[in-house]
Design an enzyme around this catalytic site. Structure first.
Site, PDB file in Angstrom:
ATOM      1  N   GLN A   1      -4.920  -1.575   9.891  1.00 29.13           N
ATOM      2  CA  GLN A   1      -4.866  -2.914   9.293  1.00 29.13           C
ATOM      3  C   GLN A   1      -5.473  -3.960  10.231  1.00 29.13           C
ATOM      4  O   GLN A   1      -5.136  -4.023  11.403  1.00 29.13           O
ATOM      5  CB  GLN A   1      -3.403  -3.261   8.966  1.00 29.13           C
ATOM      6  CG  GLN A   1      -3.227  -4.569   8.258  1.00 29.13           C
ATOM      7  CD  GLN A   1      -3.851  -4.590   6.861  1.00 29.13           C
ATOM      8  OE1 GLN A   1      -3.706  -3.665   6.087  1.00 29.13           O
ATOM      9  NE2 GLN A   1      -4.585  -5.646   6.563  1.00 29.13           N
TER      10      GLN A   1
ATOM     11  N   ASP B   1     -11.274   2.923   4.085  1.00 30.19           N
ATOM     12  CA  ASP B   1     -11.612   1.493   4.067  1.00 30.19           C
ATOM     13  C   ASP B   1     -13.130   1.302   3.961  1.00 30.19           C
ATOM     14  O   ASP B   1     -13.602   0.224   3.600  1.00 30.19           O
ATOM     15  CB  ASP B   1     -11.139   0.857   5.388  1.00 30.19           C
ATOM     16  CG  ASP B   1     -10.173  -0.284   5.176  1.00 30.19           C
ATOM     17  OD1 ASP B   1      -9.959  -0.663   4.004  1.00 30.19           O
ATOM     18  OD2 ASP B   1      -9.659  -0.806   6.174  1.00 30.19           O
TER      19      ASP B   1
ATOM     20  N   LYS C   1       0.836  -1.212   0.000  1.00 32.05           N
ATOM     21  CA  LYS C   1       0.000   0.000   0.000  1.00 32.05           C
ATOM     22  C   LYS C   1       0.863   1.251   0.000  1.00 32.05           C
ATOM     23  O   LYS C   1       0.626   2.198  -0.748  1.00 32.05           O
ATOM     24  CB  LYS C   1      -0.894   0.026   1.255  1.00 32.05           C
ATOM     25  CG  LYS C   1      -2.061  -0.937   1.194  1.00 32.05           C
ATOM     26  CD  LYS C   1      -2.748  -1.038   2.538  1.00 32.05           C
ATOM     27  CE  LYS C   1      -3.879  -2.056   2.462  1.00 32.05           C
ATOM     28  NZ  LYS C   1      -4.467  -2.412   3.743  1.00 32.05           N
TER      29      LYS C   1
END
Ligand code: NAD
Length: 303
Positions: free
Chosen positions: A106, A129, A62
């Site tokens: 995460q 997200d 990422k």
């Protein structure tokens, strides 16, 4: 088997997620340049707590991809012993930082942390997200300024870029997770391009799964079990999207395992009109859509 080798055979047209993800990144590059001209550099901060090796690989990717596009990619690595209060304090600081447009914590978090509370702590305007309840609600309502979760958004992008006519079509989503199945269905029922579907959601308690998949124009499998959807469960000509990533033991593979989807690829491709391979289908789309969300977050913040 390489993509080229697969392409040569008979059967369904392959949906190439590697190529589509590349095209999305190319589009983003020019958007990022345009924002830079206005003094805005989209910034994504990924927070990684603990040492989960798969997460570490994903997080590095990422950061690397965002920097390649001219964005500001940062990773905050915290030890597994970090307390909930410390992580919440970090999120508060990132929420207040105008150079940070997207925040991603995460998953999975260490067991002593409450993931739901952490997700709710992120400013919805920075929740790239798409898991904050405000964004989940906006997705369902059809408000365009929210953020859809990246994997189902990536599936929709594949459908659009491959010109799949979705309007009025029967879409059967298999899986009801908050990460894939439910937001996938929410995207497909909206009015708009890559949507306008009649949607059925199947799950582990569904009776006679095949009776649903067999009437689907579009099958989206997000089950997390290897090769559950076989060719005999697919209607001829259907579009088959395989979200699953499963490791199955394979003594002939260098790592001792190989990756397969939730769809039995060999039998399904004989029947389907289009199909995503695993790997190389949905997988590459997730990071591309995360960056797309981050660029829009920066645009919407306007600073
Ligand atoms: P999950 O375990 O949270 O959900 C799986 C769903 O499948 C559940 O809702 C369950 O009801 C349903 N299910 C299980 N067995 C079933 C059966 N026999 N018949 C019908 N339904 C059944 O998983 P998830 O997070 O939604 O992920 C699904 C898959 O997608 C996994 O393989 C995961 O690795 C993969 N995934 C890929 C990406 C990506 O490509 N970037 C991202 C997220 C998830």
């Amino acid at each position: 088997m390489s993509l080229a080798e697969v392409e040569e055979g008979a059967g369904a047209r392959l949906i190439d997620g590697v190529a589509v993800a590349r095209a999305v990144r190319e589009d983003l590059k020019s958007e990022v340049a345009e924002l830079a001209a206005r003094g805005i550099v989209p910034g994504l901060t990924v927070v990684l707590v603990g040492e989960d090796p798969a997460s570490a690989v994903y997080v590095r990717s990422k950061e690397k991809t965002s920097v390649e596009l001219g964005m500001k990619g940062a990773t905050v690595r915290l030890p597994a012993s970090t307390s909930q209060a410390e992580l919440e304090a970090l999120i508060d600081r990132l929420n207040a930082d105008p150079a940070v447009h997207g925040i991603l914590v995460q998953s999975p978090l260490p067991k002593h942390m409450d993931e739901n509370t952490i997700v709710r702590r992120i400013d919805p305007a920075k929740d790239v997200d798409g898991f904050h309840p405000v964004n989940v609600g906006k997705l369902l309502i059809g408000e365009k300024d929210g953020f859809a979760p990246c994997t189902p958004a990536g599936v929709q992008e594949l459908l659009v870029r491959y010109g799949v006519d979705t309007t009025g079509k029967e879409a059967v989503v298999i899986g009801r997770s908050n990460i894939v199945g439910k937001p996938m269905a929410a995207l497909l029922i909206q009015a708009g391009v890559g949507a306008n579907c009649t949607v059925t959601i199947c799950h582990s308690r569904t009776k006679d799964l095949a009776s649903h998949t067999r009437r689907a124009d579009i099958v989206i499998a997000a089950i997390g079990k290897p090769e559950v959807i076989t060719g005999d469960m697919i209607r001829p000509g259907a579009v088959v999207i395989d979200v699953g990533i499963n490791r199955v033991p394979d003594a002939s593979a260098p790592k001792g395992y190989r990756l397969v989807g939730d769809v039995h690829f060999e039998s399904a491709r004989q029947v389907a009109g289009m199909i995503t391979p695993v790997p190389g289908g949905v997988g590459p789309m997730t990071i591309a859509m995360l960056l797309k969300n981050t660029v829009r977050a920066a645009r919407q913040a306007g600073k």
